[in-house]
Design a protein around this motif. Structure first.
Motif, PDB file in Angstrom:
ATOM      1  N   CYS A  26       0.792  -1.195   0.140  1.00 42.29           N
ATOM      2  CA  CYS A  26      -0.142   0.052   0.046  1.00 42.29           C
ATOM      3  C   CYS A  26       0.952   1.174  -0.015  1.00 42.29           C
ATOM      4  N   TYR A  31      -2.074  -1.891  -4.885  1.00 45.34           N
ATOM      5  CA  TYR A  31      -3.154  -2.350  -4.282  1.00 45.34           C
ATOM      6  C   TYR A  31      -3.491  -3.824  -4.694  1.00 45.34           C
ATOM      7  N   ILE A  58      -8.916  -2.661   0.938  1.00 50.60           N
ATOM      8  CA  ILE A  58      -8.119  -2.692  -0.402  1.00 50.60           C
ATOM      9  C   ILE A  58      -8.959  -2.548  -1.700  1.00 50.60           C
ATOM     10  N   LYS A  61     -10.207   0.670  -2.364  1.00 50.82           N
ATOM     11  CA  LYS A  61      -9.089   1.277  -3.250  1.00 50.82           C
ATOM     12  C   LYS A  61      -9.156   1.216  -4.634  1.00 50.82           C
TER      13      LYS A  61
END
Length: 80
Positions: A26, A31, A58, A61
């Motif tokens: 990260c 990701y 995650i 993201k």
């Protein structure tokens, strides 16, 4: 220490390794790699709510919101 204790310690250590990899991934905004780590971690310990929660983060993201919701729900289900 019993075999059961050894097994649980081994699972915990593996989860910690995946967590460290996730932090490193990260930081570099990788990701997809972090997601792969949590996929592996969830296979090792499917009852670990923190693994599912972080996997949800995650996925968020990556803008994979439906999958993120499923991961968050899995974390909640483990606790209730």
């Amino acid at each position: 220490m019993t075999e059961s204790d050894d097994y649980h310690q081994s699972k915990l250590k593996n989860i910690q390794i995946f967590n460290e990899r996730e932090i490193y991934s990260c930081q570099g905004e990788n990701y997809q790699e972090a997601l792969l780590n949590y996929d592996q971690a969830s296979k090792i310990d499917a009852k670990n709510d923190l693994v599912w929660y972080k996997k949800g983060l995650i996925l968020s993201k990556l803008e994979r919101y439906q999958e993120a919701l499923l991961s968050f729900q899995q974390a909640v289900d483990i606790n209730y």
